[in-house]
Design an enzyme around this catalytic site. Structure first.
Site, PDB file in Angstrom:
ATOM      1  N   PRO A 152       0.796  -1.296   0.056  1.00 49.23           N
ATOM      2  CG  PRO A 152      -0.796  -1.512   1.773  1.00 49.23           C
ATOM      3  CD  PRO A 152       0.521  -2.157   1.210  1.00 49.23           C
ATOM      4  CB  ILE A 153       0.652   4.309  -1.920  1.00 48.19           C
ATOM      5  CG1 ILE A 153       0.840   3.814  -3.355  1.00 48.19           C
ATOM      6  CG2 ILE A 153       1.094   5.903  -1.860  1.00 48.19           C
ATOM      7  CD1 ILE A 153       2.154   4.011  -3.785  1.00 48.19           C
ATOM      8  CB  CYS A 154      -1.338   4.826   3.120  1.00 43.72           C
ATOM      9  SG  CYS A 154      -1.802   3.063   3.362  1.00 43.72           S
ATOM     10  CB  THR A 155       2.243   0.707   4.220  1.00 46.62           C
ATOM     11  OG1 THR A 155       0.967   0.479   4.584  1.00 46.62           O
ATOM     12  CG2 THR A 155       3.302  -0.025   5.018  1.00 46.62           C
ATOM     13  CG  ASN A 170       2.446   8.506   5.394  1.00 45.29           C
ATOM     14  OD1 ASN A 170       2.787   9.343   5.036  1.00 45.29           O
ATOM     15  ND2 ASN A 170       1.001   8.016   5.046  1.00 45.29           N
TER      16      ASN A 170
END
Length: 430
Positions: free
Chosen positions: A211-214, A217
């Site tokens: 996941p991009i968010c993982t 961030n």
């Protein structure tokens, strides 16, 4: 003991050591030989004159080139776009430390020709897409030792499209081998007759994504840091410069950048080889698996060229991670295959999807695997990747509901710059 005739003995002496072994197969019938098979010097002559193309000169390709040369094939061509890296030397046995940086195809060809008398190997250092249909038409058999799904799809579609029903010689048997760690497979494809590579695309394992968010961030794994450096940081730093997964300088930059990010989050395990593996989706190669799969491919090439025994119909799987296991089966041809079939592929969509969400699902679907799709219906262009003017003109459609653009049961044509064919989807709504 089987008695050997004087003619067989003379042929064996003339052919040399490995020639003698080949003649023992070709100059007599075996238990599985077709009744119509006629042993004789004509079979050996055909074996020596047929042109064979080997695609790939890496782990599988080195084994394939050596095996073909020792199996009596005399006119071999090889294509590979890569140069030799130090990490290749542990399993690509045709190369030496002094060869690092040189083209794989030319070095492999020179090595084999020095050691196998009478064999001519013609190298081409470049992409398979650089050659046209006329080039591929000259070969009797094509053997693939590739590590790329995209390249396999391209050559498969090219050979299928070349088939002319009025010209039997336009059908080029394709033998495909693949190895992943302790596992591998070999298959025989007769374009337009048997199932093609595209027919079995849904058998491939799902590629690992994060996941991009993982990765942006909260990275927790070394792979997260590598993905961050390639997916987010490279475009930010280099803007419009395209990342080249085969360029050592690019990989080095990703490795160093990922290492710094890993240090920030107290993550260990980022290495150069892991960076290559994540960016190029590389699975570690094992020399013994390469040897087994290459041997299987070359056996099939020998049987097709000589008709001395039935060839594989049409898929062999090998597994060596839990004892040694092989299994053969006939993969069925699909009527809705976008390459060799004649029907559109059904695709069930959610009525609430936007066009962009529809495209995201296409990228995740195993049986399609399109990365940069352009989409059209019979009535309009939905989204075009290029040229820039048409991309800008169709970009507003990405946010529109799919149902407002494509009617229930309507056919959508999907193209990708990396593939020489279009996928036809018949869209229905859940």
């Amino acid at each position: 003991m089987t008695e050997v005739s004087g003619a067989e003995t003379a042929a064996a002496v003339a052919g040399g050591a490995h020639g003698s072994a080949i003649d023992r197969i070709l100059l007599r019938k075996g238990p599985f030989t077709d009744e119509a098979y006629t042993p004789g010097p004509e079979v050996r002559e055909f074996l020596e004159t047929i042109k064979v193309l080997v695609i790939g000169a890496g782990g599988l390709g080195c084994e394939i080139l050596k095996n073909l040369a020792l199996s009596g094939f005399k006119d071999i061509h090889v294509i590979d776009m890569d140069t030799i890296d130090l990490s290749n030397l542990n399993r690509q046995f045709l190369f030496r430390p002094a060869d690092v940086g040189k083209p794989k195809a030319s070095v492999a060809a020179e090595f084999v020709m020095k050691r196998v008398r009478g064999v001519k190997i013609t190298p081409f250092c470049g992409k398979i897409q650089d050659k046209d249909d006329e080039y591929y038409m000259q070969f009797g058999i094509v053997v693939c030792g590739l590590d790329s799904v995209e390249a396999r799809r391209w050559i498969n579609a090219t050979l299928v499209n070349m088939v002319d029903m009025d010209n039997p010689e336009s059908l080029k048997p394709l033998i495909d081998g693949g190895a992943e760690g302790f596992k591998g497979q070999a298959r025989v494809i007769l374009p337009t007759i048997t199932s093609c590579y595209e027919c079995s695309l849904d058998m491939l394992g799902q590629q690992k994504t994060y996941p991009i968010c993982t990765i942006a961030n909260t990275p927790r794994l070394p792979e997260h840091c590598i993905e961050w450096s390639s997916v987010l940081e490279w475009p930010r730093v280099f803007k419009d410069k395209k990342l080249d997964n085969d360029d050592p300088e690019h990989i080095q930059w990703l490795f160093e950048t990922a290492s710094r990010r890993a240090a920030e989050f107290n993550i260990t395990g980022v290495t150069y080889s892991l960076t290559q593996g994540v960016v190029k989706n590389i699975i570690p190669a094992i020399a013994s698996t390469n040897a087994i799969i290459a041997a299987a491919c070359c056996n099939e090439a020998f049987k097709i060229a000589t008709t001395c025994n039935p060839y594989l119909s049409n898929y062999m799987m090998y597994s060596g991670d839990d004892s040694v296991y092989t299994y053969t089966f006939e993969h069925q041809k699909k009527d809705d295959c976008p390459v060799c079939g004649n029907l559109s592929t059904p695709f069930e969509a959610d009525a609430g999807w936007t066009l962009e969400e529809f495209m995201d699902r296409l990228a995740e679907t195993q049986g399609i695997q399109i990365k940069r799709p352009s989409l059209r219906t019979a009535a309009q262009s939905l989204y075009l990747q290029a040229p820039p003017q048409l991309e800008a003109a169709t970009r507003p459609n990405l946010g529109l509901p799919l149902k407002s653009l494509v009617a229930d049961g309507e056919e959508v044509s999907v193209t990708d710059p990396g593939l020489p064919f279009s996928v036809k989807l018949r869209v229905t709504y859940a």
